[in-house]
Write a protein that holds these residues in place. Structure first.
Motif, PDB file in Angstrom:
ATOM      1  N   UNK B   4       0.814  -1.222   0.000  1.00  0.00           N
ATOM      2  CA  UNK B   4       0.000   0.000   0.000  1.00  0.00           C
ATOM      3  C   UNK B   4       0.848   1.274   0.000  1.00  0.00           C
ATOM      4  N   UNK B   5       1.976   1.198   0.685  1.00  0.00           N
ATOM      5  CA  UNK B   5       2.839   2.376   0.854  1.00  0.00           C
ATOM      6  C   UNK B   5       4.225   2.097   0.305  1.00  0.00           C
ATOM      7  N   UNK B   6       4.845   3.148  -0.214  1.00  0.00           N
ATOM      8  CA  UNK B   6       6.226   3.050  -0.650  1.00  0.00           C
ATOM      9  C   UNK B   6       7.015   4.161   0.059  1.00  0.00           C
ATOM     10  N   UNK B   7       7.944   3.754   0.916  1.00  0.00           N
ATOM     11  CA  UNK B   7       8.780   4.725   1.623  1.00  0.00           C
ATOM     12  C   UNK B   7      10.154   4.744   0.962  1.00  0.00           C
ATOM     13  N   UNK B   8      10.591   5.917   0.519  1.00  0.00           N
ATOM     14  CA  UNK B   8      11.892   6.033  -0.125  1.00  0.00           C
ATOM     15  C   UNK B   8      12.812   6.878   0.745  1.00  0.00           C
ATOM     16  N   UNK B   9      13.979   6.317   1.071  1.00  0.00           N
ATOM     17  CA  UNK B   9      14.940   7.037   1.906  1.00  0.00           C
ATOM     18  C   UNK B   9      16.322   6.478   1.605  1.00  0.00           C
ATOM     19  N   UNK B  10      17.289   6.862   2.387  1.00  0.00           N
ATOM     20  CA  UNK B  10      18.632   6.301   2.267  1.00  0.00           C
ATOM     21  C   UNK B  10      18.717   4.980   3.025  1.00  0.00           C
ATOM     22  N   UNK B  11      19.789   4.236   2.766  1.00  0.00           N
ATOM     23  CA  UNK B  11      20.028   3.000   3.509  1.00  0.00           C
ATOM     24  C   UNK B  11      20.622   3.324   4.881  1.00  0.00           C
ATOM     25  N   UNK B  12      19.825   4.044   5.659  1.00  0.00           N
ATOM     26  CA  UNK B  12      20.214   4.363   7.031  1.00  0.00           C
ATOM     27  C   UNK B  12      18.948   4.699   7.825  1.00  0.00           C
ATOM     28  N   UNK B  13      19.146   4.857   9.140  1.00  0.00           N
ATOM     29  CA  UNK B  13      17.984   5.149   9.994  1.00  0.00           C
ATOM     30  C   UNK B  13      17.568   6.615   9.800  1.00  0.00           C
ATOM     31  N   UNK B  14      18.394   7.538  10.237  1.00  0.00           N
ATOM     32  CA  UNK B  14      18.177   8.962   9.981  1.00  0.00           C
ATOM     33  C   UNK B  14      16.751   9.430  10.174  1.00  0.00           C
ATOM     34  N   UNK B  15      16.236  10.157   9.187  1.00  0.00           N
ATOM     35  CA  UNK B  15      14.869  10.682   9.252  1.00  0.00           C
ATOM     36  C   UNK B  15      13.835   9.645   8.813  1.00  0.00           C
ATOM     37  N   UNK B  16      14.311   8.506   8.298  1.00  0.00           N
ATOM     38  CA  UNK B  16      13.387   7.488   7.800  1.00  0.00           C
ATOM     39  C   UNK B  16      12.908   6.525   8.872  1.00  0.00           C
ATOM     40  N   UNK B  17      13.772   6.257   9.864  1.00  0.00           N
ATOM     41  CA  UNK B  17      13.451   5.198  10.821  1.00  0.00           C
ATOM     42  C   UNK B  17      12.193   5.468  11.652  1.00  0.00           C
ATOM     43  N   UNK B  18      11.938   6.730  12.068  1.00  0.00           N
ATOM     44  CA  UNK B  18      10.671   6.956  12.795  1.00  0.00           C
ATOM     45  C   UNK B  18       9.454   6.594  11.936  1.00  0.00           C
ATOM     46  N   UNK B  19       9.563   6.788  10.625  1.00  0.00           N
ATOM     47  CA  UNK B  19       8.455   6.444   9.727  1.00  0.00           C
ATOM     48  C   UNK B  19       8.317   4.928   9.619  1.00  0.00           C
ATOM     49  N   UNK B  20       9.461   4.226   9.534  1.00  0.00           N
ATOM     50  CA  UNK B  20       9.413   2.759   9.498  1.00  0.00           C
ATOM     51  C   UNK B  20       8.808   2.217  10.794  1.00  0.00           C
ATOM     52  N   UNK B  21       9.163   2.820  11.931  1.00  0.00           N
ATOM     53  CA  UNK B  21       8.581   2.396  13.218  1.00  0.00           C
ATOM     54  C   UNK B  21       7.055   2.543  13.191  1.00  0.00           C
ATOM     55  N   UNK B  22       6.565   3.670  12.674  1.00  0.00           N
ATOM     56  CA  UNK B  22       5.119   3.908  12.645  1.00  0.00           C
ATOM     57  C   UNK B  22       4.419   2.925  11.715  1.00  0.00           C
ATOM     58  N   UNK B  23       5.022   2.687  10.553  1.00  0.00           N
ATOM     59  CA  UNK B  23       4.452   1.717   9.609  1.00  0.00           C
ATOM     60  C   UNK B  23       4.412   0.322  10.230  1.00  0.00           C
ATOM     61  N   UNK B  24       5.511  -0.056  10.876  1.00  0.00           N
ATOM     62  CA  UNK B  24       5.568  -1.376  11.510  1.00  0.00           C
ATOM     63  C   UNK B  24       4.589  -1.461  12.680  1.00  0.00           C
ATOM     64  N   UNK B  25       4.511  -0.410  13.477  1.00  0.00           N
ATOM     65  CA  UNK B  25       3.583  -0.399  14.620  1.00  0.00           C
ATOM     66  C   UNK B  25       2.171  -0.757  14.165  1.00  0.00           C
ATOM     67  N   UNK B 155      16.113   8.104  17.885  1.00  0.00           N
ATOM     68  CA  UNK B 155      17.176   8.229  18.880  1.00  0.00           C
ATOM     69  C   UNK B 155      18.542   7.709  18.429  1.00  0.00           C
ATOM     70  N   UNK B 156      18.601   6.552  17.772  1.00  0.00           N
ATOM     71  CA  UNK B 156      19.897   5.992  17.377  1.00  0.00           C
ATOM     72  C   UNK B 156      20.690   6.981  16.522  1.00  0.00           C
ATOM     73  N   UNK B 157      20.004   7.593  15.557  1.00  0.00           N
ATOM     74  CA  UNK B 157      20.673   8.546  14.668  1.00  0.00           C
ATOM     75  C   UNK B 157      21.135   9.789  15.440  1.00  0.00           C
ATOM     76  N   UNK B 158      20.263  10.296  16.315  1.00  0.00           N
ATOM     77  CA  UNK B 158      20.628  11.474  17.122  1.00  0.00           C
ATOM     78  C   UNK B 158      21.841  11.144  17.994  1.00  0.00           C
ATOM     79  N   UNK B 159      21.816   9.985  18.640  1.00  0.00           N
ATOM     80  CA  UNK B 159      22.949   9.581  19.491  1.00  0.00           C
ATOM     81  C   UNK B 159      24.242   9.444  18.690  1.00  0.00           C
TER      82      UNK B 159
END
Lengths: 198, 198
Positions: B4-25, B155-159
């Protein structure tokens, strides 16, 4: 009668004016508290995150200007018709914020600002102009939303920091701003508000 | 079945990982497209505002990571119960963004980062810790919202950019993160996601 809302900011347009535009648009009664910049060192530590603006309502205080703008937009019915429309609006708002940040963070460095005027401003404005064209003179979803009101309210400050009228060559963005500035409540506010440089 | 959704980002957590968390949640089916940083120069001009992430849904593409996160939060029912609660959530999200921007914009300058670690990080974290304490181990409105999921995902990216674990001395913020990381769908994602440094 005690005003329903209390907006606290500096005696300038800055990040506060888009909020004043939204409050005025909806005829919401608010206290417009304005601190002078020279008094800021004494006031800063009393703010939740050392920042202004804040919005007080029903005895609660909120920070963060964009978050406050979105809340006010809901109260004055300037949001989208569904979640995706709200995403379109939020997206263009965050893009305006990115552009403003690029200008604000460089405005004291004339060499950097030359580059911002030559590259960043046209980059963003060309794309925003296309959006405004595709949305019939609006910044999202083909009708008046808080994105338009926000942009019109933010523009004077952005232009002052950019040292140029950033929308001068963009007729569809000019139309966005003209539409907002001819709304009677906003027109009256702009004619009677405190005069400030920024 | 096509996701249903296509998320495009870099191969890293960065600004994409919070979106992946929400999609997975929310168990939303999505295609997790990851570009390598070295390929970015060829891809940049094809993006609406020269930026990632983007979210594609029903043939439409949206930009701006926070706007996308808010949209996903609505789909997975992690928003507030009323407009003021959503303001509280939006406000803490924008504060996290301010803190991250302060870290990211200085991370290549070790002298500046010393100052950020000594002043900005404690300034923000002390206040966020108080918020988390007052909200029983959540970042807003006393229950799990997208603010918690966003923070844990960011958090991982910020840390990594801060060079320290910014929540180490803050038990209530640690509780926010622990709560999110023990949600089964998120726990499974973290255990199986592509390994990246950032």
């Amino acid at each position: 009668m005690v005003p329903q809302y209390k907006l606290t900011y500096f005696n300038l347009k800055g990040l506060g004016e888009p909020l004043r535009f939204l409050l005025k648009y909806g005829n919401l009664d608010f206290e417009d508290i304005r601190y002078e910049l020279k008094d800021w060192p004494q006031i800063k530590d009393k703010q939740p995150f050392g920042q202004l603006p804040t919005l007080e309502h029903n005895g609660k205080v909120a920070v963060q200007s964009i978050a406050i703008a979105r809340y006010l937009a809901k109260q004055v019915k300037l949001t989208g018709a569904n979640d995706w429309e709200d995403l379109e609006i939020d997206s263009v708002i965050d893009t305006i914020t990115d552009l403003r940040a690029k200008i604000i963070s460089n405005h004291e460095n004339e060499e950097a600002m030359k580059q911002v005027r030559k590259e960043s401003i046209p980059f963003y404005l060309n794309r925003l102009e296309t959006i405004a064209k595709n949305n019939k003179g609006h910044l999202a979803v083909g009708k008046l939303t808080w994105a338009d009101v926000y942009f019109a309210g933010a523009l004077d400050f952005i232009n002052a920091r950019a040292g140029v009228n950033i929308i001068e060559k963009y007729p569809n963005l000019q139309k966005v701003v003209d539409t907002v500035l001819t709304i009677p409540q906003i027109k009256k506010w702009v004619a009677t508000r405190p005069k400030t440089d920024l």
